[in-house]
Design a protein around this motif. Structure first.
Motif, PDB file in Angstrom:
ATOM      1  N   TYR A   1      -9.925   6.263  -3.688  1.00  0.00           N
ATOM      2  CA  TYR A   1      -8.776   5.433  -4.058  1.00  0.00           C
ATOM      3  C   TYR A   1      -8.111   5.929  -5.337  1.00  0.00           C
ATOM      4  N   GLN A   2      -8.869   6.611  -6.173  1.00  0.00           N
ATOM      5  CA  GLN A   2      -8.330   7.041  -7.457  1.00  0.00           C
ATOM      6  C   GLN A   2      -7.419   8.263  -7.349  1.00  0.00           C
ATOM      7  N   ILE A   3      -7.562   9.048  -6.276  1.00  0.00           N
ATOM      8  CA  ILE A   3      -6.757  10.286  -6.205  1.00  0.00           C
ATOM      9  C   ILE A   3      -5.949  10.463  -4.925  1.00  0.00           C
TER      10      ILE A   3
ATOM     11  N   ASN B   1     -21.601   4.326  -5.045  1.00  0.00           N
ATOM     12  CA  ASN B   1     -21.318   4.627  -6.439  1.00  0.00           C
ATOM     13  C   ASN B   1     -21.357   3.329  -7.233  1.00  0.00           C
ATOM     14  N   GLU B   2     -22.259   3.242  -8.181  1.00  0.00           N
ATOM     15  CA  GLU B   2     -22.300   2.132  -9.135  1.00  0.00           C
ATOM     16  C   GLU B   2     -22.215   0.757  -8.470  1.00  0.00           C
ATOM     17  N   PRO B   3     -23.211   0.410  -7.673  1.00  0.00           N
ATOM     18  CA  PRO B   3     -23.171  -0.928  -7.057  1.00  0.00           C
ATOM     19  C   PRO B   3     -23.123  -2.051  -8.097  1.00  0.00           C
TER      20      PRO B   3
ATOM     21  N   TYR C   1     -23.172   8.150 -16.721  1.00  0.00           N
ATOM     22  CA  TYR C   1     -23.322   7.700 -18.116  1.00  0.00           C
ATOM     23  C   TYR C   1     -22.058   7.997 -18.913  1.00  0.00           C
ATOM     24  N   TYR C   2     -21.626   6.991 -19.673  1.00  0.00           N
ATOM     25  CA  TYR C   2     -20.478   7.171 -20.561  1.00  0.00           C
ATOM     26  C   TYR C   2     -20.770   6.787 -22.005  1.00  0.00           C
ATOM     27  N   THR C   3     -21.519   5.663 -22.170  1.00  0.00           N
ATOM     28  CA  THR C   3     -21.705   5.096 -23.511  1.00  0.00           C
ATOM     29  C   THR C   3     -22.920   4.183 -23.492  1.00  0.00           C
TER      30      THR C   3
ATOM     31  N   GLY D   1     -12.162   2.865 -25.623  1.00  0.00           N
ATOM     32  CA  GLY D   1     -12.833   2.043 -26.616  1.00  0.00           C
ATOM     33  C   GLY D   1     -14.350   2.145 -26.493  1.00  0.00           C
ATOM     34  N   TRP D   2     -14.817   3.145 -25.768  1.00  0.00           N
ATOM     35  CA  TRP D   2     -16.259   3.319 -25.575  1.00  0.00           C
ATOM     36  C   TRP D   2     -16.801   4.239 -26.664  1.00  0.00           C
ATOM     37  N   ALA D   3     -17.915   3.841 -27.261  1.00  0.00           N
ATOM     38  CA  ALA D   3     -18.517   4.645 -28.326  1.00  0.00           C
ATOM     39  C   ALA D   3     -19.037   5.967 -27.771  1.00  0.00           C
TER      40      ALA D   3
ATOM     41  N   THR E   1     -24.161  12.359 -12.106  1.00  0.00           N
ATOM     42  CA  THR E   1     -23.066  12.400 -11.132  1.00  0.00           C
ATOM     43  C   THR E   1     -21.720  12.023 -11.745  1.00  0.00           C
ATOM     44  N   GLU E   2     -21.732  11.494 -12.972  1.00  0.00           N
ATOM     45  CA  GLU E   2     -20.483  11.269 -13.712  1.00  0.00           C
ATOM     46  C   GLU E   2     -20.793  11.265 -15.199  1.00  0.00           C
ATOM     47  N   ASN E   3     -19.928  11.940 -15.945  1.00  0.00           N
ATOM     48  CA  ASN E   3     -19.943  11.858 -17.404  1.00  0.00           C
ATOM     49  C   ASN E   3     -18.627  12.470 -17.873  1.00  0.00           C
TER      50      ASN E   3
ATOM     51  N   LEU F   1     -18.781  16.528 -13.929  1.00  0.00           N
ATOM     52  CA  LEU F   1     -17.831  16.037 -14.922  1.00  0.00           C
ATOM     53  C   LEU F   1     -16.926  14.978 -14.264  1.00  0.00           C
ATOM     54  N   TRP F   2     -16.747  13.840 -14.950  1.00  0.00           N
ATOM     55  CA  TRP F   2     -15.727  12.875 -14.523  1.00  0.00           C
ATOM     56  C   TRP F   2     -14.556  13.042 -15.455  1.00  0.00           C
ATOM     57  N   SER F   3     -13.444  13.529 -14.965  1.00  0.00           N
ATOM     58  CA  SER F   3     -13.173  13.742 -13.559  1.00  0.00           C
ATOM     59  C   SER F   3     -12.507  15.104 -13.403  1.00  0.00           C
TER      60      SER F   3
ATOM     61  N   PHE G   1      -6.215   7.265 -11.034  1.00  0.00           N
ATOM     62  CA  PHE G   1      -6.046   5.817 -11.155  1.00  0.00           C
ATOM     63  C   PHE G   1      -7.335   5.225 -11.721  1.00  0.00           C
ATOM     64  N   GLU G   2      -7.285   4.826 -12.995  1.00  0.00           N
ATOM     65  CA  GLU G   2      -8.507   4.338 -13.634  1.00  0.00           C
ATOM     66  C   GLU G   2      -8.621   2.814 -13.471  1.00  0.00           C
ATOM     67  N   TRP G   3      -8.737   2.375 -12.217  1.00  0.00           N
ATOM     68  CA  TRP G   3      -9.031   0.987 -11.879  1.00  0.00           C
ATOM     69  C   TRP G   3      -8.138   0.001 -12.644  1.00  0.00           C
ATOM     70  N   ALA G   4      -8.699  -0.960 -13.336  1.00  0.00           N
ATOM     71  CA  ALA G   4      -7.876  -1.990 -13.989  1.00  0.00           C
ATOM     72  C   ALA G   4      -6.956  -1.409 -15.071  1.00  0.00           C
TER      73      ALA G   4
ATOM     74  N   ARG H   1      -6.622   8.704 -19.059  1.00  0.00           N
ATOM     75  CA  ARG H   1      -6.772  10.031 -18.450  1.00  0.00           C
ATOM     76  C   ARG H   1      -8.173  10.586 -18.706  1.00  0.00           C
ATOM     77  N   PHE H   2      -8.922  10.800 -17.644  1.00  0.00           N
ATOM     78  CA  PHE H   2     -10.293  11.330 -17.729  1.00  0.00           C
ATOM     79  C   PHE H   2     -10.385  12.784 -17.256  1.00  0.00           C
ATOM     80  N   GLY H   3      -9.267  13.345 -16.756  1.00  0.00           N
ATOM     81  CA  GLY H   3      -9.371  14.626 -16.069  1.00  0.00           C
ATOM     82  C   GLY H   3      -9.613  15.817 -16.965  1.00  0.00           C
TER      83      GLY H   3
HETATM   84  C1  FCB Z   1     -17.052   4.871 -13.498  1.00  0.00           C
HETATM   85  C2  FCB Z   1     -16.475   4.997 -12.105  1.00  0.00           C
HETATM   86  C3  FCB Z   1     -15.395   6.028 -11.974  1.00  0.00           C
HETATM   87  C4  FCB Z   1     -14.508   6.088 -13.189  1.00  0.00           C
HETATM   88  C5  FCB Z   1     -15.321   6.157 -14.454  1.00  0.00           C
HETATM   89  C6  FCB Z   1     -14.500   6.256 -15.716  1.00  0.00           C
HETATM   90  O1  FCB Z   1     -17.567   3.588 -13.685  1.00  0.00           O
HETATM   91  O2  FCB Z   1     -17.479   5.286 -11.174  1.00  0.00           O
HETATM   92  O3  FCB Z   1     -14.680   5.762 -10.796  1.00  0.00           O
HETATM   93  O4  FCB Z   1     -13.622   5.047 -13.187  1.00  0.00           O
HETATM   94  O5  FCB Z   1     -16.158   5.036 -14.542  1.00  0.00           O
END
Ligand code: FCB
Length: 492
Positions: A35-37, A181-183, A313-315, A364-366, A391-393, A438-440, A445-448, A454-456
Motif C-alpha cells: 500500500y505504501q508504494i 508484518n508487525e501484528p 527496529y527503529y527506536t 520524533g523517534w530517538a 527486516t526493517e531499520n 533497510l527501510w525503505s 506513503f508513511e501511514w498516518a 521520507r524514509f527512502g
Molecule cells: C514500520 C512499518 C513500515 C514503515 C516503518 C517506518 O512500523 O512496518 O511500513 O511505516 O514503520
C-alpha cells in the motif's frame, strides 16, 4: 519516467577494504510494502482495503494523503528493480496486497493481480535479487473488516485461504515467506489507539485481533509448509519493543514488564513457545475472556516452527510507573505512530512513556543504536537457535533536492552506520543475524503521516515520479560492495 542513474551507484566512494566485515552469506536488502508504494488502487480488479477507506476518511491521514498513486510502483516496477540492481541488493522484501490478488478477501484469485507479483519476482530473480514476500502488511480487504475484521475469528480462516492462493502461484519463485508484518501495529494501533486503519478504539477488540493474527500466522505457516518447496524459509516479522525502565525502581520495572508483555510476549509467547504468558493473561483478564478466545488446538497451530524471526527496529521504548498526578488520558499517551486519546496498551493504560534522550528523526523517534544491539542480544537469549533477520531499520529526515539536483542525507548515513555497527557487534557476540533490510528502498506513503515523512534511500518526487538516489543510497551500495562498513559514518 525511467529511474535516474547519472552515475553508477557503487562508483562514488574510494574502493577500500571494509573496517567492519560481515560474515559470508549475510544478506543485504531493502524493504517496502504494497500500500505504501504500489498505487494503482482501483486497477486490474483490486478492491479497497481498510487503508483505502481510512485514508479517505477526513482527519485520519495528514494532508488527506492516500495510497491511490503512491510511488506508482505498480507501473514502474521494472525501473525500480533496475535501481535495486544498481544498489547491488542481495534481496528485496515487498508485500503482497490481499485485495489485489483476492478482491473482497474471499473466493478465487484474480490472475491479473497475481501476474503483477509473478512479473516482479521474475524481474528480481533475473537480476539475481532474492524475493522476500510478506503476505500481510496491513491492507485487509475492506469487506473482511465489514464482516468483523481481525477481532473476528473467521478472518484467520480467510487469511489461510488467501495464503494458499499466493503460495500456489508464487511458490516456485519466493525464497523467504513472511506471514505478517508487525501484528502489534495491526492489533493495537488498528483496534486500540485507532491511529491506523481501521481506526477502532476498543481494547477488547484489540486483544481479540492479536489472538486471531497469531492464529492466522500459524495456519499460514501450515499452508506454506504443505505448498511451497522445502528449501523456502518461513518467518514472521515483529516490531519487538526494546523496553527500558526509566529507573531501577520497582514501579518502573513493573511498567517495563507490562509493556514487554502486551508489546512483545503476546506474540513471541504463543508463536515461539506455544503459550500466552501468565502475566499478560492476568494484566488483561478484565478486558477479554481468554478461555473463550483461545480454543483447543489454537496454540499448537500458532506455534508451528518458523525458520527465521524478522525484527523491525527503529527506536527504544522508555517507560515508567504511572504518574499519580496525570489524568488517565495523559498517562496512556504514546504518540510514536500518531496522536490518540486512546491507549494502544490494553490493560496497561497507566504506564507513562518518555522520549529517550538524544537526537531524534523527523518522526520524533530517538536515535539509539544500542537499542538494536540489546534487542538482538536479548531475543537471541530468549529464543536460542532461532536465526534472526533485521527486516526493517531506517529513519525519516526532511530530505530535499538541492539546486544541483542531488539529495544529501548525512543524518541517514550516520543512522544506518550506527545501526549496522550494532548488528555487527551482535554478530561478533554470537547472535545469529542473517541479514539486514533497510527501510525503505524509496520514499513512500508513511501511514498516518502520509507523504510527509521520507524514509527512502531513494528520493521520490511525487509530482513527476522521478527517482533520485540519495547520498545514503550511494553509501549503502558501497557497504554492500565491501560487504561491510567503512571506518567513518560519512559525516564531514
Ligand atoms: C514500520 C512499518 C513500515 C514503515 C516503518 C517506518 O512500523 O512496518 O511500513 O511505516 O514503520
Amino acid at each position: 519516467m525511467t529511474a535516474v542513474r547519472s552515475e553508477p551507484l557503487t562508483g562514488t566512494l574510494p574502493h577500500q577494504a571494509a573496517a567492519l566485515s560481515f560474515p559470508p552469506g549475510f544478506t543485504w536488502g531493502a524493504a517496502t510494502a504494497a500500500y505504501q508504494i504500489e498505487g494503482a488502487a482501483a486497477e486490474d480488479g483490486r478492491t479497497p482495503s481498510i487503508w483505502d477507506t481510512f485514508s479517505r476518511t477526513p482527519g485520519r491521514v495528514r494532508n488527506g494523503d492516500t495510497g491511490d498513486i503512491a510511488a506508482d510502483h505498480y507501473h514502474r516496477f521494472r525501473d525500480d528493480v533496475a535501481l535495486m540492481a544498481d544498489l547491488g541488493l542481495d534481496a528485496y522484501r515487498f508485500s503482497v496486497s490481499w485485495p489485489r490478488v483476492q478482491p473482497t478477501g474471499r473466493g478465487p484469485a484474480v490472475e491479473r493481480g497475481l501476474d503483477f507479483y509473478r512479473a516482479l519476482a521474475d524481474e528480481l530473480l533475473e537480476k539475481g535479487i532474492t524475493p522476500v514476500a510478506t503476505l500481510y502488511h496491513w491492507d485487509l480487504p475492506q469487506e473482511l473488516e465489514d464482516a468483523g475484521g481481525w477481532p473476528a475469528r473467521d478472518t484467520a480462516e480467510r487469511f489461510a485461504d488467501y495464503t494458499a492462493l499466493v503460495a500456489e502461484a508464487l511458490g516456485d519463485r519466493i525464497k523467504i515467506w513472511t506471514t505478517f508484518n508487525e501484528p502489534w501495529c495491526s492489533a493495537f494501533l488498528g483496534y486500540g489507539s485507532g491511529v491506523h486503519a481501521p481506526g477502532r478504539t476498543e481494547p477488547e477488540a484489540a486483544l481479540r485481533a492479536a489472538h486471531h493474527l497469531n492464529l492466522a500466522h500459524g495456519r499460514a505457516i501450515g499452508v506454506l509448509r504443505s505448498t511451497v518447496p522445502a528449501s523456502a524459509r518461513t518467518s514472521i516479522t515483529l516490531n519487538l519493543h526494546q523496553v527500558r525502565p526509566l529507573t531501577a525502581s520497582a514501579g518502573d520495572l513493573e511498567a517495563a514488564r507490562r509493556i514487554d508483555a502486551v508489546g512483545n510476549r503476546i506474540f513471541t509467547g504463543p508463536v515461539l513457545h506455544g503459550a500466552y504468558p501468565a502475566d499478560l493473561l492476568e494484566d488483561t483478564a478484565h478486558l477479554v475472556d481468554w478461555d473463550d478466545l483461545v480454543r483447543d488446538g489454537d496454540l499448537a497451530e500458532i506455534s508451528r516452527p518458523v525458520d527465521l524471526l524478522g525484527i523491525n527496529y527503529y527506536t527504544p521504548t522508555l517507560v515508567s510507573a504511572p504518574d499519580p498526578s496525570a489524568t488517565a488520558g495523559e498517562a496512556s499517551r504514546n504518540d510514536a505512530h500518531g496522536k490518540s486519546d486512546h491507549s494502544p496498551w490494553p490493560g496497561s493504560e497507566q504506564v507513562v512513556f518518555h522520549l529517550p534522550p538524544g537526537e531524534t528523526t523527523a518522526m520524533g523517534w530517538a536515535i539509539d543504536d544500542s537499542g538494536l544491539y540489546d534487542l538482538l542480544r536479548d531475543t537471541a537469549r530468549e529464543h536460542p537457535g532461532l536465526p534472526l533477520m533485521v527486516t526493517e531499520n531506517g529513519a525519516a529526515f526532511d530530505d530535499y533536492v538541492n539546486p544541483e539536483g542531488a539529495v544529501n542525507d548525512p543524518e541517514r548515513i550516520a543512522y544506518l552506520h550506527g545501526h549496522l555497527s550494532a548488528v555487527h557487534r551482535a554478530i561478533a557476540d554470537g547472535v545469529d543475524v542473517r541479514g539486514y533490510f533497510l527501510w525503505s528502498l524509496m520514499d513512500n506513503f508513511e501511514w498516518a503521516h502520509g507523504y510527509g515523512r521520507r524514509f527512502g534511500a531513494v528520493y521520490v518526487d511525487y509530482a513527476t515520479q522521478r527517482r533520485i538516489p540519495k547520498s545514503s543510497a550511494h553509501w549503502y551500495a558501497d557497504v554492500i560492495r565491501r560487504h561491510g562498513l567503512p571506518a567513518a559514518d560519512g559525516r564531514a
